[in-house]
Every structure is written in structure tokens, then in C-alpha cells.
Motif scaffolding. Structure first.
Motif, PDB file in Angstrom:
ATOM      1  N   GLU A   1       0.839  -1.211   0.000  1.00 51.20           N
ATOM      2  CA  GLU A   1       0.000   0.000   0.000  1.00 51.20           C
ATOM      3  C   GLU A   1       0.867   1.253   0.000  1.00 51.20           C
ATOM      4  O   GLU A   1       0.594   2.220  -0.706  1.00 51.20           O
ATOM      5  N   MET A   2       1.935   1.219   0.775  1.00 46.32           N
ATOM      6  CA  MET A   2       2.839   2.372   0.829  1.00 46.32           C
ATOM      7  C   MET A   2       3.598   2.544  -0.485  1.00 46.32           C
ATOM      8  O   MET A   2       3.901   3.661  -0.899  1.00 46.32           O
ATOM      9  N   ALA A   3       3.904   1.429  -1.169  1.00 46.78           N
ATOM     10  CA  ALA A   3       4.568   1.522  -2.463  1.00 46.78           C
ATOM     11  C   ALA A   3       3.660   2.181  -3.494  1.00 46.78           C
ATOM     12  O   ALA A   3       4.119   2.959  -4.341  1.00 46.78           O
ATOM     13  N   GLN A   4       2.372   1.874  -3.432  1.00 43.68           N
ATOM     14  CA  GLN A   4       1.421   2.517  -4.347  1.00 43.68           C
ATOM     15  C   GLN A   4       1.354   4.016  -4.075  1.00 43.68           C
ATOM     16  O   GLN A   4       1.294   4.834  -5.002  1.00 43.68           O
ATOM     17  N   ALA A   5       1.376   4.401  -2.784  1.00 43.40           N
ATOM     18  CA  ALA A   5       1.368   5.828  -2.434  1.00 43.40           C
ATOM     19  C   ALA A   5       2.639   6.520  -2.922  1.00 43.40           C
ATOM     20  O   ALA A   5       2.608   7.658  -3.401  1.00 43.40           O
ATOM     21  N   LEU A   6       3.778   5.803  -2.813  1.00 43.40           N
ATOM     22  CA  LEU A   6       5.046   6.370  -3.296  1.00 43.40           C
ATOM     23  C   LEU A   6       4.986   6.631  -4.795  1.00 43.40           C
ATOM     24  O   LEU A   6       5.407   7.684  -5.277  1.00 43.40           O
ATOM     25  N   GLU A   7       4.447   5.665  -5.563  1.00 39.18           N
ATOM     26  CA  GLU A   7       4.375   5.838  -7.009  1.00 39.18           C
ATOM     27  C   GLU A   7       3.487   7.032  -7.367  1.00 39.18           C
ATOM     28  O   GLU A   7       3.811   7.802  -8.284  1.00 39.18           O
ATOM     29  N   GLN A   8       2.387   7.213  -6.641  1.00 39.54           N
ATOM     30  CA  GLN A   8       1.515   8.372  -6.901  1.00 39.54           C
ATOM     31  C   GLN A   8       2.246   9.677  -6.620  1.00 39.54           C
ATOM     32  O   GLN A   8       2.079  10.666  -7.328  1.00 39.54           O
ATOM     33  N   THR A   9       3.091   9.671  -5.599  1.00 38.09           N
ATOM     34  CA  THR A   9       3.856  10.875  -5.263  1.00 38.09           C
ATOM     35  C   THR A   9       4.884  11.192  -6.348  1.00 38.09           C
ATOM     36  O   THR A   9       5.093  12.356  -6.716  1.00 38.09           O
ATOM     37  N   LEU A  10       5.536  10.139  -6.861  1.00 48.29           N
ATOM     38  CA  LEU A  10       6.601  10.350  -7.848  1.00 48.29           C
ATOM     39  C   LEU A  10       6.052  10.666  -9.237  1.00 48.29           C
ATOM     40  O   LEU A  10       6.734  11.304 -10.041  1.00 48.29           O
TER      41      LEU A  10
END
Length: 627
Positions: free
Chosen positions: A595-604
Motif C-alpha cells: 500500500e505504501m509503495a502505491q502511495a510512493l508511485e503516486q507521489t513520484l
């Protein structure tokens, strides 16, 4: 009827050969090939009007066939009275100008300089059975007699298996006498390559020793090798280098023999070199698929790897090649990698160049006249353009090259030539800077520019490189590890070290760990890394270690400094990505991590900025485990 001697020493005995030809009768016995297999070489070095002496003629038909095609001034000698009588009776009426004499070749009765060619088919091999003093003395007398009866400019043409002690003796003797020494490999016929039992595991060679007039005080020595029947001779610097080149060809012939007789020899690879320069031109890997059911059309195929793609897992790794062979559906697949620095005209010219050579690697059981398919990706040989090459004091020679990938994208790669099958660094070029587009735009600009206008500046690197692209799986996994920061906004504009990444290779090939160098995992250094990380920060390390004991030691040292340690192994590679944090209570379960990896991708992923959409960050963390 057993015609073989009790020991190899009997080959040098007159009594043995008397009994041999009495038992053999009048049937011809051919050492090392028939006239048809040798004629290309013989006519290269024997002219029709030359006077020829054949030593140890036996009952071979070679002299008779040479006579019948116009080389008729031939004298044959042999130590066996039985065979000389047989050959006289066989040829008296049909070949009146050819003579047969019983004579010892170590004490010949001819005057000096009587012949222009001395032809020896297997006789030196039969006499030089060992390196005992008595044998060597007999061979010295034989070779001295050959030199005495030859005219200046004449040639000793010796057909031999070129075993190491025989090559050493012949080359050493004649080079000391100031003769030109050439070793010529005899081409195997296509029929011999594919016959049920090849005649020899070792290839047949011809020594061509040309007699020069002695020059007082001259130390000139000439050594040459012809690896192909019609190829140009290659000059070699020493007798030792000549012996090494012959040994390489013998090893290749032995390998071909083994590959013919049985499949599944394990990992087999070899380089085919340019006949003129000696530089590697093709690298071949032999891949057998024993589970493939045999049929008439699936025995054998050749796969040409497009230029620049030899480093991909499917082509560059043994497991990848096995997968390629299984999917191709052939019992044996030869993959062919093209070398940088070599010129290739196209698929048709490569096929013409390789057809004869690769057939030597064919498996047994192939139907006669079977057409062997040449396969590739997309039907072409790919594109490789060298942009820069130089030598680094740290890493040695290197090259920067542009290659075309499977999706028609161009990639710029850094290759260290000491490890030419590994891409050290790779960037994807934007599509609008492909070579054809660059040339077209440059041509268009020239048309529009006034005559006195200055040249355009070159395209800035930032405008031509796709900065969102990551070439390696372990790089993608390292970026995915940033999800451990919990708050990805920390990455944007903060002056603190929330992340430290190491992806550094070792220059010491003797270590069991090729990444990172040992100094980067020493305790004092790891403590420095710890001191510059924020409490929530993450230290990411690419570990490539084949020594299991050393790897355990590295992991123990890392856990002593970073109690929370995740590992992500890269499938098909030795690489392991380690994510190191300071506080065990920060441990995340897999669903939370994804879930945190998905949030990271949205940020990048920011509007207007490039992003490589060939992978998903959260997928990189599905197999992460805690050490």
C-alpha cells in the motif's frame, strides 16, 4: 584380422609393415584421408611438372590419382618389399613414368637436390611414436635426408595429425634450418562431418616446409597458419604461438566430435575468430533440449542474437538460453552473438559465413541435405553504434554504444570490455533522437539555415535521455524500497538524508563478493552511514555475493548496525537488495508495504514529468522478506 601393432613402436619396424601388407593384401590403405579429401591442398602446393618423391608410400592410391590428373614425375619409396612389389605390378602398364623403389628414407640413394616436392602422408607420425633418444635420432636422419634431396624452393609436404611432440619436432627442425614453416588445416568434407562415425576426433593438418637458401648470420624464422583451405596464411610470432593455434583447432575438433556423438554435455561455448586478424567475431553457445521429441525438422537450428541484445537474460544467461531453446522447439539450438568492432553486412551474409562452420556442431541423426533454419528476433541483426571508447585507469578499456531494443527504443550503454557481457549502465534515449530522425532533422536544418548562420549546438543531454527509465530489476527494487519511508513527501526538497543507496561494484575479481567492495560493509563505515540517516530513514544496498559464508558475515554485520533488515532477491540473478532501518518496531507487514509503495508511485508520478510505465513499484516488493 587384427592389423594393429602390439605397441606403437612397431610402426617404425620394417617387419611390422611386411606382415601388415601381406595380411592386408592389395586393398588400398589410406592414412588421414583419400585423394578427394586432400586434392584441394595438394594441388595448391604441387605443380604438374614438378618432380615428386613420396616417402612411405604403402599401397595408398594417392600417387596413382595424382598421376592420373597430370602430376606424373613421381618416385615412390617404402621400406616394405611386399608393398613395393604389389605397387609395381599394379602400375607397370597403366602408369609407366611412375616408379616404386624399396628404400629406407633415413638413407636415401638419390643425389642432392633431386626433387621439388617430398610428400609424406602419415609416415612421420608412424615413425615418431615417442620421444626416446633412439626414435628422435631416427627422425633426425629422416628429416635431414628430406632436406638433402629437396632443391632450394622445394617443399616438404607432410600430412599429419600434428600431435604435440610431432609438431614440436618438425617445426623445430626446419625452423632451425631457416626454412619457412606453414601449417595448413585440411578441410573436412561435409559428408565426413555428418557420417555415422567421423574418421578422426583430431583434425588432419599439412606441414608445408619450404627450403630457403641459407643466409649466413640470419636468424629469420617464418611461422604461418592457414586455418581454411582457401584462406590467407596468418603470420605468427613464434613456434610456441603456432603450436597453441594448432592445439586450439584440435580442441575444437574434439568438441565437435563429442557434440556429434552425444547431447547434453552441459554448458558449451566457443568463439569463432576472424581468419585474417584472429579477433573474435562470433560467440556460440550450444544448448541441447533432451525433452524435445525428435522429428524430421526439429533436429538443429541457429539463433542470431541481434547486436546489443546479447546481455539480456534470455540470451546472456544459461537459464535464459535453455528457455529460448525450449520455446524454439529444437533438439539443439546454437545461439550466435555478434562482436562489437566487427562489420556485418546483414542476415544473409552471416548465414553464408556460418553455414559450413555451424554444421560441424550438428547432432547425430540429422537427415542428409537437411536445411538448417537461421532464426532471430524480428528477422534482422539489430543496430549497434559506438559513440565513444577509451581506457580508464580504474576499469580498463570501455565503450559507450547505442543499441536498438526489442521495442525499437534506442539505449545508450556503458560496457567495460573486461566484462563485455555485462551492461554497467544504461539509459533509454527518447524516441525523437533515433539516428534516422537525427539525420533528417540535421538535413532539414541545413536546408533552412542561411549560409553564414552558425552551426546549431548539440542537443543537451537532459533533452535526449529518458530520466524516468531504470534498466535493472534491482534498481527498480531499490526505488521501491523508498516506500519504507512511510511519508514519501520526505523525498521532495528535504535537506536531510532520509535515504542512502549503495550500488558499487568491486574491482577485485578474486573476492566472492562483486558488489559492494568490502570496505563499504565494514563496521566503521556502516556506523558512518547510520550517523547520517534520519531515525525513519532507510539504507538500501545492492549485494552480489556468491560466497555463502561471506554473505552470512555481511548480513550479520549489517544487522548489528541496522536491526531491521528486509531482503528482495532478484529472480535469475545473484543480486539481492537489502533495505536496512534502525528501529525494529518500524517493521511493516506485506499488505501495508504494498500500500505504501502505491502511495510512493503516486507521489513520484507528477504531471508533465516522464515516467517509465513498464513496471509497477508495488510489484517490486511482493517477494520482500525480513532477514
Amino acid at each position: 584380422m587384427n592389423l594393429l601393432p602390439k605397441s606403437c613402436k612397431e610402426f617404425g619396424s620394417a617387419d611390422y609393415w611386411e606382415k601388415f601388407f601381406q595380411q592386408r593384401g592389395r586393398r588400398a590403405f589410406e592414412w588421414y584421408g583419400s585423394y578427394l579429401e586432400l586434392c584441394g591442398l595438394l594441388h595448391k602446393y604441387i605443380k604438374p611438372r614438378e618432380k615428386v618423391l613420396v616417402i612411405g608410400c604403402g599401397n595408398s592410391e594417392l600417387s596413382e590419382q595424382l598421376y592420373d590428373v597430370g602430376i606424373q614425375d613421381i618416385v615412390n619409396i617404402d621400406i616394405s618389399e611386399v608393398v613395393i612389389k604389389q605397387m609395381k605390378e599394379r602400375n607397370a602398364s597403366r602408369r609407366p613414368q611412375m616408379s616404386f623403389l624399396k628404400m629406407d628414407m633415413t638413407q636415401m640413394e638419390f643425389p642432392d637436390a633431386s626433387f621439388q616436392v617430398v610428400l609424406d602422408k602419415g609416415t612421420l607420425d608412424a615413425v615418431l611414436t615417442d620421444e626416446e633418444e633412439k626414435t628422435l635420432h631416427q627422425v633426425d636422419r629422416m628429416l635431414a635426408e628430406v632436406g638433402r634431396v629437396l632443391q632450394v624452393g622445394g617443399r616438404y609436404l607432410c600430412i599429419s595429425l600434428a600431435q604435440a611432440h610431432i609438431l614440436k619436432k618438425a617445426v623445430g627442425h626446419f625452423s632451425r634450418e631457416g626454412w619457412m614453416v606453414r601449417v595448413h588445416q585440411v578441410a573436412n568434407s561435409q559428408d565426413q562431418v555428418l557420417e555415422a562415425e567421423p574418421r578422426f576426433s583430431l583434425p588432419v593438418f599439412a606441414f608445408i616446409m619450404t627450403k630457403f637458401r641459407p643466409v649466413p648470420g640470419s636468424a629469420l624464422q617464418i611461422f604461418e597458419l592457414c586455418a581454411q583451405e582457401q584462406g590467407k596464411p596468418v603470420r605468427l610470432e613464434s613456434a610456441e604461438r603456432l603450436a597453441e593455434a594448432v592445439r586450439e583447432r584440435q580442441q575444437y575438433a574434439w568438441l565437435c566430435s563429442q557434440l556429434y556423438r552425444k547431447a547434453g554435455l552441459g554448458s558449451v561455448s566457443l568463439d569463432l575468430c576472424d581468419g585474417d586478424t584472429g579477433e573474435p567475431r562470433y560467440t556460440l553457445h550450444v544448448v541441447d533440449s533432451p525433452t524435445v521429441k525428435p522429428s524430421r525438422d526439429n533436429h538443429f537450428a541457429i539463433f542470431i542474437i541481434p547486436q546489443g541484445r546479447e546481455t539480456e537474460w534470455l540470451f546472456g544467461m544459461e537459464e535464459g538460453r535453455k528457455q529460448l531453446a525450449a520455446s524454439a522447439g529444437f533438439r539443439r539450438l546454437i545461439t550466435v552473438a555478434l562482436h562489437r568492432g566487427q562489420r556485418y553486412e546483414g542476415m544473409d551474409s552471416i548465414q553464408a559465413e556460418l553455414s559450413a562452420r555451424v554444421m560441424e556442431l550438428a547432432p547425430a541423426g540429422m537427415p542428409a541435405q537437411q536445411q538448417v533454419p537461421f532464426l532471430s528476433v524480428g528477422g534482422d541483426i539489430g543496430v549497434r553504434t559506438v559513440q565513444h571508447q577509451d581506457c580508464s585507469p580504474l576499469s580498463g578499456s570501455y565503450v559507450v554504444e547505442d543499441v536498438q531494443g526489442d521495442d525499437k527504443h534506442y539505449f545508450r550503454r556503458l560496457i567495460f570490455l573486461s566484462n563485455r557481457n555485462v551492461v554497467q549502465s544504461e539509459a533509454r534515449l527518447l524516441k525523437d533522437v533515433s539516428h534516422r530522425a537525427q539525420k533528417k532533422r540535421k538535413k532539414d536544418r541545413k536546408k533552412q539555415r542561411p549560409a553564414d548562420a552558425p552551426e546549431d549546438l548539440p542537443t543537451a543531454p537532459g533533452q535526449s535521455i529518458d530520466k524516468s527509465y531504470l534498466c535493472c530489476e534491482h534498481h527498480k527494487a531499490m526505488v521501491a524500497g523508498l516506500a519504507l519511508l512511510r511519508n514519501p513527501e520526505l523525498l521532495l526538497g528535504q535537506p536531510h538524508y532520509n535515504v542512502v543507496m549503495f550500488d558499487v561494484d568491486s574491482k577485485d575479481p578474486t573476492l566472492g563478493m562483486s558488489c559492494p567492495p568490502p570496505a563499504f560493509v565494514d563496521q566503521p563505515f556502516l556506523q558512518k552511514v547510520k550517523s547520517i540517516l534520519t531515525p525513519e530513514g532507510v539504507f538500501i544496498l545492492n549485494l552480489v555475493c556468491r560466497d555463502l559464508g561471506l554473505k552470512d558475515s555481511v548480513l550479520t554485520g549489517l544487522k548489528a548496525v541496522f536491526p531491521l533488515l528486509y531482503v528482495r532477491r532478484i529472480e535469475g540473478e545473484v543480486n539481492e537488495i537489502l533495505f536496512c532501518q534502525l528501529h525494529p518496531e518500524q517493521k511493516l507487514a506485506t499488505p501495508e508495504l504494498l500500500e505504501m509503495a502505491q502511495a510512493l508511485e503516486q507521489t513520484l508520478r507528477k504531471p508533465g514529468k516522464g515516467w517509465d510505465d513498464t513496471y509497477i513499484l508495488s510489484d517490486m516488493l511482493k517477494t520482500v522478506k525480513i532477514v
